[in-house]
Design an enzyme around this catalytic site. Structure first.
Site, PDB file in Angstrom:
ATOM      1  N   ASP A  43      10.134   9.881  -7.147  1.00 49.29           N
ATOM      2  CA  ASP A  43       9.217  10.615  -8.019  1.00 49.29           C
ATOM      3  C   ASP A  43       7.826  10.654  -7.388  1.00 49.29           C
ATOM      4  O   ASP A  43       7.199  11.708  -7.273  1.00 49.29           O
ATOM      5  CB  ASP A  43       9.167   9.929  -9.394  1.00 49.29           C
ATOM      6  CG  ASP A  43       8.225  10.627 -10.349  1.00 49.29           C
ATOM      7  OD1 ASP A  43       8.255  11.874 -10.398  1.00 49.29           O
ATOM      8  OD2 ASP A  43       7.447   9.942 -11.036  1.00 49.29           O
ATOM      9  N   ASP A  66       5.729   1.637   1.228  1.00 55.99           N
ATOM     10  CA  ASP A  66       4.275   1.716   1.438  1.00 55.99           C
ATOM     11  C   ASP A  66       3.975   2.339   2.798  1.00 55.99           C
ATOM     12  O   ASP A  66       3.143   3.243   2.927  1.00 55.99           O
ATOM     13  CB  ASP A  66       3.608   0.333   1.273  1.00 55.99           C
ATOM     14  CG  ASP A  66       4.296  -0.783   2.042  1.00 55.99           C
ATOM     15  OD1 ASP A  66       5.407  -0.563   2.583  1.00 55.99           O
ATOM     16  OD2 ASP A  66       3.728  -1.896   2.112  1.00 55.99           O
ATOM     17  N   ASP A 112       5.731  14.024  -5.103  1.00 56.20           N
ATOM     18  CA  ASP A 112       4.421  14.593  -5.458  1.00 56.20           C
ATOM     19  C   ASP A 112       3.499  14.529  -4.238  1.00 56.20           C
ATOM     20  O   ASP A 112       2.744  15.459  -3.959  1.00 56.20           O
ATOM     21  CB  ASP A 112       3.772  13.825  -6.624  1.00 56.20           C
ATOM     22  CG  ASP A 112       4.091  14.446  -7.986  1.00 56.20           C
ATOM     23  OD1 ASP A 112       5.222  14.921  -8.161  1.00 56.20           O
ATOM     24  OD2 ASP A 112       3.199  14.444  -8.862  1.00 56.20           O
ATOM     25  N   LYS A 120      11.945  -1.044  -0.638  1.00 53.47           N
ATOM     26  CA  LYS A 120      10.925  -2.105  -0.585  1.00 53.47           C
ATOM     27  C   LYS A 120      11.678  -3.425  -0.467  1.00 53.47           C
ATOM     28  O   LYS A 120      11.562  -4.326  -1.305  1.00 53.47           O
ATOM     29  CB  LYS A 120      10.041  -2.030  -1.845  1.00 53.47           C
ATOM     30  CG  LYS A 120       8.860  -2.992  -1.862  1.00 53.47           C
ATOM     31  CD  LYS A 120       7.747  -2.625  -0.905  1.00 53.47           C
ATOM     32  CE  LYS A 120       6.620  -3.647  -0.964  1.00 53.47           C
ATOM     33  NZ  LYS A 120       5.612  -3.451   0.099  1.00 53.47           N
ATOM     34  N   TYR A 148      13.880   3.762 -14.438  1.00 52.43           N
ATOM     35  CA  TYR A 148      13.928   4.797 -15.479  1.00 52.43           C
ATOM     36  C   TYR A 148      15.011   4.519 -16.511  1.00 52.43           C
ATOM     37  O   TYR A 148      14.936   4.992 -17.641  1.00 52.43           O
ATOM     38  CB  TYR A 148      14.207   6.167 -14.849  1.00 52.43           C
ATOM     39  CG  TYR A 148      12.994   6.875 -14.301  1.00 52.43           C
ATOM     40  CD1 TYR A 148      12.286   6.347 -13.237  1.00 52.43           C
ATOM     41  CD2 TYR A 148      12.586   8.088 -14.842  1.00 52.43           C
ATOM     42  CE1 TYR A 148      11.186   7.011 -12.717  1.00 52.43           C
ATOM     43  CE2 TYR A 148      11.483   8.762 -14.322  1.00 52.43           C
ATOM     44  CZ  TYR A 148      10.795   8.216 -13.256  1.00 52.43           C
ATOM     45  OH  TYR A 148       9.717   8.876 -12.751  1.00 52.43           O
TER      46      TYR A 148
HETATM   47  C1  IPM Z   1       9.772  14.690 -12.422  1.00 54.76           C
HETATM   48  C2  IPM Z   1       8.905  14.316 -13.589  1.00 54.76           C
HETATM   49  C3  IPM Z   1       9.714  13.466 -14.564  1.00 54.76           C
HETATM   50  C4  IPM Z   1      10.144  12.211 -13.830  1.00 54.76           C
HETATM   51  C5  IPM Z   1       8.996  13.116 -15.871  1.00 54.76           C
HETATM   52  C6  IPM Z   1       8.462  14.328 -16.576  1.00 54.76           C
HETATM   53  C7  IPM Z   1       9.889  12.312 -16.787  1.00 54.76           C
HETATM   54  O1  IPM Z   1       7.758  13.660 -13.175  1.00 54.76           O
HETATM   55  O2  IPM Z   1      10.828  15.323 -12.637  1.00 54.76           O
HETATM   56  O3  IPM Z   1       9.411  14.396 -11.291  1.00 54.76           O
HETATM   57  O4  IPM Z   1       9.375  11.243 -13.733  1.00 54.76           O
HETATM   58  O5  IPM Z   1      11.281  12.192 -13.349  1.00 54.76           O
HETATM   59 MN    MN Z   2       7.498  13.638 -11.000  1.00 57.51          MN
END
Ligand code: IPM
Ligand code: MN
Length: 357
Positions: free
Chosen positions: A244, A220, A248, A188, A141
């Protein structure tokens, strides 16, 4: 106590969910005799439209002069042109970097009353209660990048230094000490040099915390174990992009992406608190978004930045009580059952908070 909270509603469903969390924070202040001063600022796509900058100086100064930031979400189709020079997401990255918010805490728990809704078998979800610590100001990032709009190559650099890994590892070890004393570090290392440095550093830091049991998992394989045997994980620490993606995935365990809060912390008590779900342009303006992720983020704000642990627990308890009562937003409702809108759900949480007081 007195505290100043900067609210950055942002884009999409951000304003809808932050309004509900702010109403609850005002209730917390009234019930506990605290004075919370709220100040609102532009951030993300709406700030690009108004000021040409997703993180304008005026917003930055307000964030510098407060105790904590409550953030909704940024982004939307109107700002997602791949050739655009200015993007809402850049504001988020600059905010994290400006305040040195290197540790992103993302607690994930499965709610038994939502188990029938989750796509996983209920028995797999029993006892799921973990805390992800995602490194937030390093890795791909923030590494060197070359973006060639019309060229045929582009690159990002996943880069970590030993001190960057040490400081986030220490946050993770300390969190594990206050929980079940188990830490999983995800990397990894069989492929990436930055991961080999990560693993070596976490192993060195582990010597400072002999009471914590550490495992190292490849990302993985971990992605699979997270779904196969989620209850065996306690604290999980990982680099920025892996964190990240994995959080999710972990949101599936909680029943919906709308459930998960986060706290972005640096060295002091200042923090930025936001749900992990994003701006959800498809449902923005409809008043149906799940406000739980933002409400629980407000609880983390109370706990970490304002050291109001009892108030934080009361807010979390109110969410729990409303879920137990059967109230649901659309994303967590059983098929063919009535769902509440965001505001109506928020009112139920407010009532539960007052009732428990
Ligand atoms: C998160 C989001 C952000 C990230 C995006 C919106 C830049 O997905 O906070 O998880 O990737 O960090
Ligand atoms: Mn995210």
């Amino acid at each position: 106590m007195q505290a100043t909270i900067t609210v950055l509603p942002g884009d999409g469903i951000g304003p809808e969910v932050t309004a509900i969390a702010v109403a609850l924070l005002k209730d917390v202040a009234a019930l506990g005799g605290h004075t919370f001063i709220f100040q609102e600022a532009l951030f993300g796509g709406c700030a690009i439209d108004a000021a040409g900058d997703p993180f304008p100086a005026e917003t930055r100064i307000m964030c510098e002069n407060c105790d904590a930031v409550l953030l909704g979400a940024v982004g939307g189709v109107q700002w997602s042109d791949p050739t655009a020079k200015v993007r809402p997401e850049q504001g988020l990255l600059r905010l994290r970097q400006h305040f040195g918010l290197f540790a992103n805490l993302r607690p994930v728990r499965a709610y038994p009353m939502l188990a029938s809704h989750a796509p996983l078998r209920a028995d797999l979800l029993e006892g799921v209660d973990m805390l992800f610590i995602r490194e937030l100001t390093g890795g791909a990032y923030f590494g060197a990048r070359q973006e060639q709009g019309d060229g045929d190559t582009a690159y990002d650099t996943m880069i970590y230094s030993v001190p960057e890994v040490q400081r986030v590892a220490r946050v993770a070890f300390r969190a594990a000490q206050g929980r079940r004393k188990h830490l999983t570090s995800v990397d990894k290392a069989n492929v990436l040099a930055s991961s080999r440095l990560w693993q070596r550093t976490v192993k060195q830091v582990a010597a400072e915390y002999p009471d914590v049991q550490v495992d190292h998992a490849l990302v993985d394989s971990f992605a699979m174990q997270l779904i196969r045997t989620p209850s065996r994980f306690d604290v999980v620490v990982t680099e920025n992009m892996f964190g990240d993606i994995l959080t999710d995935e972990a949101a599936v365990l909680a029943g919906s992406l709308g459930m998960l809060p986060s706290a972005s912390l640096g060295e002091g008590t200042f923090g930025v608190y936001e749900p992990i779900h994003g701006s959800a342009p498809d449902i923005a303006g409809k008043g149906i978004a799940n406000p739980i992720g933002t409400i629980l983020s407000a609880a983390l704000l109370l706990r970490h930045s304002l050291t109001l642990g009892d108030e934080a627990a009361a807010l979390e308890g109110a969410v729990q009580a409303v879920l137990e009562s059967g109230a649901r937003t659309g994303d967590i409702a059983e098929p063919n059952t009535a769902a509440l809108g965001s505001a109506a759900f928020g009112e139920q949480v407010r009532a539960a908070l007052r009732k428990a007081h």
